[in-house]
Design a protein around this motif. Structure first.
Motif, PDB file in Angstrom:
ATOM      1  N   PHE A 103       0.836  -1.213   0.000  1.00 64.11           N
ATOM      2  CA  PHE A 103       0.000   0.000   0.000  1.00 64.11           C
ATOM      3  C   PHE A 103       0.868   1.260   0.000  1.00 64.11           C
ATOM      4  O   PHE A 103       0.555   2.242  -0.700  1.00 64.11           O
ATOM      5  CB  PHE A 103      -0.933   0.003   1.213  1.00 64.11           C
ATOM      6  N   LEU A 104       1.958   1.254   0.775  1.00 63.63           N
ATOM      7  CA  LEU A 104       2.871   2.402   0.765  1.00 63.63           C
ATOM      8  C   LEU A 104       3.527   2.560  -0.606  1.00 63.63           C
ATOM      9  O   LEU A 104       3.694   3.678  -1.110  1.00 63.63           O
ATOM     10  CB  LEU A 104       3.953   2.216   1.838  1.00 63.63           C
ATOM     11  N   GLY A 107       1.512   4.407  -3.015  1.00 64.46           N
ATOM     12  CA  GLY A 107       1.437   5.847  -2.771  1.00 64.46           C
ATOM     13  C   GLY A 107       2.723   6.596  -3.038  1.00 64.46           C
ATOM     14  O   GLY A 107       2.889   7.742  -2.590  1.00 64.46           O
ATOM     15  N   THR A 108       3.641   5.981  -3.781  1.00 66.52           N
ATOM     16  CA  THR A 108       4.939   6.610  -4.044  1.00 66.52           C
ATOM     17  C   THR A 108       4.790   7.910  -4.832  1.00 66.52           C
ATOM     18  O   THR A 108       4.209   7.932  -5.915  1.00 66.52           O
ATOM     19  CB  THR A 108       5.854   5.646  -4.835  1.00 66.52           C
ATOM     20  N   THR A 109       5.317   8.982  -4.263  1.00 63.65           N
ATOM     21  CA  THR A 109       5.354  10.279  -4.952  1.00 63.65           C
ATOM     22  C   THR A 109       6.764  10.842  -5.014  1.00 63.65           C
ATOM     23  O   THR A 109       7.023  11.792  -5.754  1.00 63.65           O
ATOM     24  CB  THR A 109       4.443  11.295  -4.244  1.00 63.65           C
ATOM     25  N   THR A 113       9.296   8.190  -0.021  1.00 63.88           N
ATOM     26  CA  THR A 113       8.153   7.281   0.097  1.00 63.88           C
ATOM     27  C   THR A 113       8.492   5.904  -0.456  1.00 63.88           C
ATOM     28  O   THR A 113       8.156   4.878   0.141  1.00 63.88           O
ATOM     29  CB  THR A 113       6.942   7.849  -0.661  1.00 63.88           C
ATOM     30  N   GLN A 177      -0.262   2.136  -9.669  1.00 62.58           N
ATOM     31  CA  GLN A 177      -0.770   2.338  -8.311  1.00 62.58           C
ATOM     32  C   GLN A 177      -1.928   1.389  -8.016  1.00 62.58           C
ATOM     33  O   GLN A 177      -1.988   0.781  -6.934  1.00 62.58           O
ATOM     34  CB  GLN A 177      -1.237   3.785  -8.124  1.00 62.58           C
ATOM     35  N   VAL A 181      -2.178  -1.636  -5.150  1.00 63.85           N
ATOM     36  CA  VAL A 181      -3.288  -1.712  -4.198  1.00 63.85           C
ATOM     37  C   VAL A 181      -3.911  -3.100  -4.233  1.00 63.85           C
ATOM     38  O   VAL A 181      -4.272  -3.674  -3.190  1.00 63.85           O
ATOM     39  CB  VAL A 181      -4.343  -0.620  -4.503  1.00 63.85           C
TER      40      VAL A 181
END
Length: 423
Positions: A103-104, A107-109, A113, A177, A181
């Protein structure tokens, strides 16, 4: 007679090798296949992550190394923790950590992260492969320990071989993404099954638990005993060389080299999948071959030499035929199966009570060397490398394999009756 009001806690003896054993082993192996799919899928999704998060190739390589370094460090302790506390609840917690990491990951930006996601993934994944080996050693007859361990690696490699092309196909319909998930959601379901089903077998007269005032000190003592054994160190070095180069090629460099040669992204992914398919074949085959020739050292040296030639050919030969490229990539994976001989040698060289610690050391070196072979070359690459840049930098991969073959040459005879863990 039981005193009135006191409930008995006696449980029937577990059937070793029975239906429950296979169910628990399948769940543990599914955990390994799932986390390998996430790990090796990095080779497919990393270009998209690099573009969307505006990262450099060096940062992509460093993030892959964060995973392997954290994995390698935790790996040294995971085997001993399993030996002391069992599969429940450690393996369930490990599945949760991998799910959270996925999940992390989704969310990689930015690089921070991505690095945190890789670290959390590694914390849980460190219990996967060794955990499945631990399950095989506890729930199946001792003589089948090596076979069950080899089957775990074969399943994981098959999953990676199928997973990379499937991930590439799925990415045509989903974003990376959304894909991650989905991986995390599957992990939540798997964690529930682990807490409900996975446990250690019950024996008719379990020994009384010992007082362990300082578990950490005991783990360090066991690790020290393993590191004091020359064969364990040598097996960790040659297994690490074999799998470390395969990991670097299969998670990062393989697709990049092939694309630099002009291959499409789809075909480069298929070639990398063939390398994992080769490992699936080589993992059980090398122990069979070693048993037939009655030696551990000679097959180790031979297979490492052949892997060196195959990976050098992938990097340096002017491979213009798709068929030749496919054969070479399959050969890299096939001969990297010699890593499983490292686990066998380590297990045969120490007391059976230390099998978890010895296996963890070997597996830890596999990922430690893999991390070095992704981070070090990437730090010398330009932002947009050509084939010549890869060839100037990736000499480190065959060089490490040569060093591994030299280490295998110093192996001494082993006690093959000690190859299975005490249950």
């Amino acid at each position: 007679m039981t005193e009135p009001g006191v409930a008995t806690t006696a449980q029937p003896k577990s059937r070793i090798g029975g239906p429950e054993a296979w169910l628990i082993w399948v769940l543990a192996t599914t955990f390994v296949v799932w986390l390998f799919a996430i790990q090796t899928g990095y080779a497919v999704v990393s270009p998209e992550i690099q573009d969307s998060a505006d990262l450099t190739l060096a940062q992509i390589g460093l993030a892959a190394s964060v995973y392997t370094w954290v994995f390698a460090f935790v790996q040294f302790f995971s085997g001993s923790l399993l030996d002391r506390f069992g599969s429940r609840p450690l393996l369930g917690i490990a599945v949760i950590l991998v799910a959270v990491g996925a999940f992390l990951y989704a969310g990689t930006t930015d690089f921070t992260t991505l690095a945190i996601a890789q670290a959390v993934l590694a914390l849980g994944a460190a219990f996967g492969f060794v955990g499945a080996g631990y399950i095989g050693g506890k729930w199946f007859p001792a003589a089948r320990y090596g076979l069950m361990f080899g089957l775990v690696q074969a399943a994981a490699s098959l999953g990676s071989a199928v997973g990379q092309p499937v991930i590439l196909l799925v990415l045509q319909s989903l974003s990376w993404q959304q894909l991650l998930v989905a991986f995390g959601t599957f992990g939540v379901i798997l964690a529930v099954l682990f807490f409900l089903i996975v446990r250690d077998p019950v024996h008719p007269a379990p020994s009384a638990p010992r007082d362990r005032p300082n578990v950490f000190a005991e783990i360090l003592r066991d690790l020290g005993r393993c590191f004091a054994n020359l064969n364990v160190v040598l097996s960790a070095l040659f297994a690490g060389a074999a799998f470390g180069t395969m990991l670097a090629l299969g998670t990062l460099w393989g697709p990049r080299i092939m694309e630099a040669r002009g291959a499409s992204t789809e075909f480069a992914t298929i070639l990398t999948a063939l390398a994992w398919l080769g490992l699936a074949a080589g993992a059980p085959l090398v122990n069979i071959r070693s048993d037939r020739v009655g030696s551990r050292r000679r097959p180790a040296i031979t297979w490492l030499a052949l892997q060196t030639l195959a990976i050098a050919a992938v990097i340096y030969l002017p491979v213009e035929s798709n068929g030749v490229a496919a054969v070479l990539m399959f050969a890299v994976g096939l001969f990297s199966g010699v890593q499983m001989l490292g686990f066998t040698v380590a297990g045969e060289s120490i007391d059976g009570a230390l099998i978890g610690s010895a296996s963890a050391i070997v597996n830890g070196f596999c990922f430690l060397i893999g991390g070095m072979l992704t981070s070090i070359p990437s730090s010398f690459m330009p932002s947009d490398p050509t084939l010549q840049d890869y060839q100037r930098t990736l000499w480190l991969l065959p060089a490490v394999l040569v060093a591994g073959a030299i280490a295998a040459g110093f192996l001494r005879g082993t006690n093959r009756s000690a190859s299975a863990p005490a249950t």
